[in-house]
Write a protein that holds these residues in place. Structure first.
Motif, PDB file in Angstrom:
ATOM      1  N   TYR A  94       0.839  -1.193   0.000  1.00 48.26           N
ATOM      2  CA  TYR A  94       0.000   0.000   0.000  1.00 48.26           C
ATOM      3  C   TYR A  94       0.881   1.253   0.000  1.00 48.26           C
ATOM      4  O   TYR A  94       0.583   2.235  -0.683  1.00 48.26           O
ATOM      5  CB  TYR A  94      -0.917   0.018   1.218  1.00 48.26           C
ATOM      6  CG  TYR A  94      -1.907   1.167   1.192  1.00 48.26           C
ATOM      7  CD1 TYR A  94      -3.068   1.077   0.423  1.00 48.26           C
ATOM      8  CD2 TYR A  94      -1.658   2.345   1.898  1.00 48.26           C
ATOM      9  CE1 TYR A  94      -3.965   2.145   0.375  1.00 48.26           C
ATOM     10  CE2 TYR A  94      -2.543   3.403   1.847  1.00 48.26           C
ATOM     11  CZ  TYR A  94      -3.698   3.300   1.085  1.00 48.26           C
ATOM     12  OH  TYR A  94      -4.576   4.351   1.027  1.00 48.26           O
ATOM     13  N   LYS A  97       2.030   1.805  -3.425  1.00 50.57           N
ATOM     14  CA  LYS A  97       0.947   2.399  -4.231  1.00 50.57           C
ATOM     15  C   LYS A  97       0.852   3.905  -3.977  1.00 50.57           C
ATOM     16  O   LYS A  97       0.715   4.708  -4.915  1.00 50.57           O
ATOM     17  CB  LYS A  97      -0.377   1.721  -3.881  1.00 50.57           C
ATOM     18  CG  LYS A  97      -1.558   2.162  -4.753  1.00 50.57           C
ATOM     19  CD  LYS A  97      -2.295   3.412  -4.285  1.00 50.57           C
ATOM     20  CE  LYS A  97      -2.944   3.223  -2.930  1.00 50.57           C
ATOM     21  NZ  LYS A  97      -3.733   4.466  -2.578  1.00 50.57           N
ATOM     22  N   GLU A  98       0.952   4.311  -2.709  1.00 52.72           N
ATOM     23  CA  GLU A  98       0.876   5.735  -2.366  1.00 52.72           C
ATOM     24  C   GLU A  98       2.008   6.508  -3.030  1.00 52.72           C
ATOM     25  O   GLU A  98       1.806   7.631  -3.508  1.00 52.72           O
ATOM     26  CB  GLU A  98       0.945   5.898  -0.843  1.00 52.72           C
ATOM     27  CG  GLU A  98      -0.317   5.451  -0.119  1.00 52.72           C
ATOM     28  CD  GLU A  98      -1.490   6.370  -0.419  1.00 52.72           C
ATOM     29  OE1 GLU A  98      -1.533   7.492   0.130  1.00 52.72           O
ATOM     30  OE2 GLU A  98      -2.372   5.983  -1.226  1.00 52.72           O
ATOM     31  N   THR A 101       1.313   7.009  -6.822  1.00 51.44           N
ATOM     32  CA  THR A 101       0.268   8.000  -7.147  1.00 51.44           C
ATOM     33  C   THR A 101       0.809   9.426  -7.157  1.00 51.44           C
ATOM     34  O   THR A 101       0.160  10.322  -7.706  1.00 51.44           O
ATOM     35  CB  THR A 101      -0.903   7.908  -6.143  1.00 51.44           C
ATOM     36  OG1 THR A 101      -0.404   8.108  -4.817  1.00 51.44           O
ATOM     37  CG2 THR A 101      -1.594   6.561  -6.235  1.00 51.44           C
ATOM     38  N   LEU A 133      -3.058  -5.414  -4.757  1.00 50.76           N
ATOM     39  CA  LEU A 133      -2.408  -4.224  -5.303  1.00 50.76           C
ATOM     40  C   LEU A 133      -2.716  -4.072  -6.792  1.00 50.76           C
ATOM     41  O   LEU A 133      -3.047  -2.986  -7.260  1.00 50.76           O
ATOM     42  CB  LEU A 133      -0.891  -4.323  -5.089  1.00 50.76           C
ATOM     43  CG  LEU A 133      -0.049  -3.216  -5.731  1.00 50.76           C
ATOM     44  CD1 LEU A 133      -0.285  -1.891  -5.013  1.00 50.76           C
ATOM     45  CD2 LEU A 133       1.439  -3.584  -5.710  1.00 50.76           C
ATOM     46  N   TRP A 134      -2.616  -5.180  -7.538  1.00 51.61           N
ATOM     47  CA  TRP A 134      -2.869  -5.095  -8.972  1.00 51.61           C
ATOM     48  C   TRP A 134      -4.345  -4.841  -9.261  1.00 51.61           C
ATOM     49  O   TRP A 134      -4.677  -3.921 -10.019  1.00 51.61           O
ATOM     50  CB  TRP A 134      -2.411  -6.372  -9.681  1.00 51.61           C
ATOM     51  CG  TRP A 134      -2.793  -6.351 -11.139  1.00 51.61           C
ATOM     52  CD1 TRP A 134      -3.832  -6.998 -11.725  1.00 51.61           C
ATOM     53  CD2 TRP A 134      -2.161  -5.588 -12.164  1.00 51.61           C
ATOM     54  NE1 TRP A 134      -3.884  -6.700 -13.067  1.00 51.61           N
ATOM     55  CE2 TRP A 134      -2.867  -5.835 -13.369  1.00 51.61           C
ATOM     56  CE3 TRP A 134      -1.052  -4.730 -12.200  1.00 51.61           C
ATOM     57  CZ2 TRP A 134      -2.502  -5.245 -14.574  1.00 51.61           C
ATOM     58  CZ3 TRP A 134      -0.691  -4.146 -13.415  1.00 51.61           C
ATOM     59  CH2 TRP A 134      -1.423  -4.404 -14.581  1.00 51.61           C
ATOM     60  N   HIS A 137      -5.604  -1.328  -7.579  1.00 54.69           N
ATOM     61  CA  HIS A 137      -4.908  -0.060  -7.849  1.00 54.69           C
ATOM     62  C   HIS A 137      -4.138  -0.035  -9.177  1.00 54.69           C
ATOM     63  O   HIS A 137      -4.454   0.768 -10.054  1.00 54.69           O
ATOM     64  CB  HIS A 137      -3.938   0.253  -6.692  1.00 54.69           C
ATOM     65  CG  HIS A 137      -4.619   0.372  -5.363  1.00 54.69           C
ATOM     66  ND1 HIS A 137      -5.481   1.395  -5.049  1.00 54.69           N
ATOM     67  CD2 HIS A 137      -4.560  -0.432  -4.257  1.00 54.69           C
ATOM     68  CE1 HIS A 137      -5.933   1.244  -3.803  1.00 54.69           C
ATOM     69  NE2 HIS A 137      -5.387   0.135  -3.313  1.00 54.69           N
ATOM     70  N   LEU A 138      -3.131  -0.878  -9.317  1.00 53.39           N
ATOM     71  CA  LEU A 138      -2.234  -0.757 -10.475  1.00 53.39           C
ATOM     72  C   LEU A 138      -2.939  -0.979 -11.799  1.00 53.39           C
ATOM     73  O   LEU A 138      -2.576  -0.380 -12.816  1.00 53.39           O
ATOM     74  CB  LEU A 138      -1.068  -1.742 -10.343  1.00 53.39           C
ATOM     75  CG  LEU A 138      -0.172  -1.614  -9.106  1.00 53.39           C
ATOM     76  CD1 LEU A 138       1.041  -2.520  -9.232  1.00 53.39           C
ATOM     77  CD2 LEU A 138       0.254  -0.165  -8.874  1.00 53.39           C
TER      78      LEU A 138
END
Length: 485
Positions: A94, A97-98, A101, A133-134, A137-138
């Motif tokens: 996570y 991911k942050e 972005t 995650l994928w 988000h991704l």
């Protein structure tokens, strides 16, 4: 293509497509250890955008892996320096991911998880976190390329490529990175200023194959005999301790894998799976089948049905050049105090009777890996074919057996029976050998009941000396020069 990437035209075309895509991409890459997977990804993507990579460590627990991930994350994204060290992979990914972005969406973001099987060990929680995650988000970020890589090929295939859960159908592309061909090996070595004759290249390939990492150990100005001596038969040689390390790094219980590899090394012409397992006192099915599957996917063995036989009768043989070389030559002298001072040891071995046997089977392996080049020379590159071996064991003393080194069974109603001989000069077919070849063809036709047209193809480094027997029997000859086209 980057100037530092050689012999990977097909693979770089896939990477080009992913890089130029305007949508999120997910790539899985796998292949034999030391074949150059990490190098390919690093060299291709290192200057193509924001590039974040983390490599799993063998025999490291989750806490250690997470700490390494955290340090790499902070190093790549200093703005996260105040972030607490994550306690699990959900938190870690996570945070990744942050960070992503915050990156300009016009920039490509490449995320590379290398040696994924070590990161995603049992009870680590990594794989479910990656799935989330994928999917969450991704897969909605058009500038992202996610890459996962592993040397434990069977793990990658089962857990990622054929995933039945959250990663099912998510991959954009798959690359199985194979060892270099002889032509690619020559180009790779030339880039290191290593210039060898084709004969020397073939002998080197018979020892270490087209494994990229091994080829980086070759030095300019050395003969192949000197190179092999230095790498394999000196205490400080880079390949002196490679064999056991190779299998231990790939397989949790490598002893059973090694048992099969050594069993196959003793059966150089291959063996039916059932007979192999029986000889090793290993049960059929279950764990044994999984081990064989792992070895095949990792490129150490090959398995296919014998010509005209059912799939359950498939034959298995060892195709990893270095493994066969180690078992044949290095293991018998392991620990010898003499070798460190004998700079000509391998050169002397070329006159040993065992050398002829070893070189013959090693050259057969080279031929199997260059079937595409053989087909091109035969003018059948576009013809659908199936490759196999064949042998016939006589039922009584009135019959004679026969063995065919390589069969190319063609969809155009023809068959090439390939006779393979490793010879240091032009090979001469005399009357006795001509009779033996004709007998092989006759036994094959009689026992298989084939109605296809049979062509005899002769494969030998320097070709055949022309005489009445070669002209009458052999329809096409292949030399080592044909492997470099």
């Amino acid at each position: 293509m980057g100037k530092t990437i050689f012999g990977r035209e097909k693979e770089t075309k896939i990477l080009d497509r992913l890089l130029n895509s305007n949508k999120p991409e997910f790539l899985a890459i796998y292949g034999r250890r030391r074949v150059g997977k990490t190098y390919l990804i690093h060299e291709y993507f290192k200057d193509k955008g924001v590039y974040f990579s983390i490599t799993g460590s063998a025999n490291s627990n989750k806490k250690v892996q997470l700490r390494k991930f955290y340090r790499e994350l902070i190093n790549m994204f200093p703005s996260l320096s105040g972030l607490k060290e994550p306690q699990d992979w959900d938190e870690a990914l996570y945070a990744l991911k942050e960070a992503i972005t915050q990156i300009d969406v016009t920039k490509k973001v490449i995320i590379f998880f290398d040696e994924l099987p070590w990161l995603a060990s049992n009870r680590s929680g990594f794989l479910p976190a990656l799935e989330y995650l994928w999917n969450q988000h991704l897969s909605h970020m058009n500038n992202v390329i996610l890459i996962v890589c592993g040397s434990a090929a069977n793990w990658i295939i089962k857990k990622v490529i054929n995933n039945k859960g959250g990663l099912y159908g998510r991959l954009s592309a798959v690359i199985k990175l194979n060892a270099f061909t002889l032509d690619e090996t020559e180009k790779f070595l030339l880039a290191q200023n290593v210039k060898l004759s084709h004969k020397q290249l073939v002998e080197l390939y018979m020892t270490v194959g087209g494994t990229a990492k091994y080829l980086t150990y070759v030095q300019p100005g050395e003969s192949v005999a000197q190179t092999i001596n230095r790498l394999c038969f000196t205490p400080q040689g880079q390949l002196a301790g490679e064999f056991n390390n190779l299998y231990q790094s790939l397989f949790t219980d490598s002893q059973k894998h090694l048992q099969i590899i050594k069993g196959l090394a003793e059966r150089k012409s291959g063996v039916v799976q059932k007979d192999l397992l029986e000889s090793l006192n290993m049960p059929s099915g279950g764990q044994s089948s999984s081990i064989l599957e792992e070895l095949e996917e990792s490129g150490f063995i090959a398995a296919c049905p014998e010509f005209s036989k059912k799939s359950r009768d498939k034959k298995i043989w060892l195709i990893d050049e270095f493994s066969y070389f180690y078992i044949s030559w290095m293991e018998p002298v392991k620990g010898s105090i003499i070798l460190g001072n004998d700079t000509d040891y391998w050169l002397k071995m070329s006159s040993d009777p065992r050398w002829k046997t070893w070189s013959g089977y090693a050259f057969e392996s080279v031929c199997f890996k260059h079937v595409a080049q053989i087909k091109k020379k035969l003018g059948i590159a576009a013809v659908l074919t199936r490759e196999s071996q064949w042998s016939y064991r006589p039922k009584d003393k009135s019959e004679k057996g026969a063995q065919i080194d390589l069969i190319i069974d063609r969809k155009d109603d023809c068959i090439n029976l390939c006779e393979i001989k490793f010879y240091q000069t032009e090979f001469t077919i005399d009357q006795s050998y001509a009779q033996e070849l004709q007998r092989k063809i006759d036994v094959f036709r009689e026992q298989t009941k084939t109605t296809k047209t049979i062509f005899l193809t002769f494969i030998t480094p320097y070709g055949l000396r022309k005489n009445e027997y070669s002209t009458e029997l052999v329809h096409k000859e292949i030399t080592m020069e044909d492997f470099f086209e």
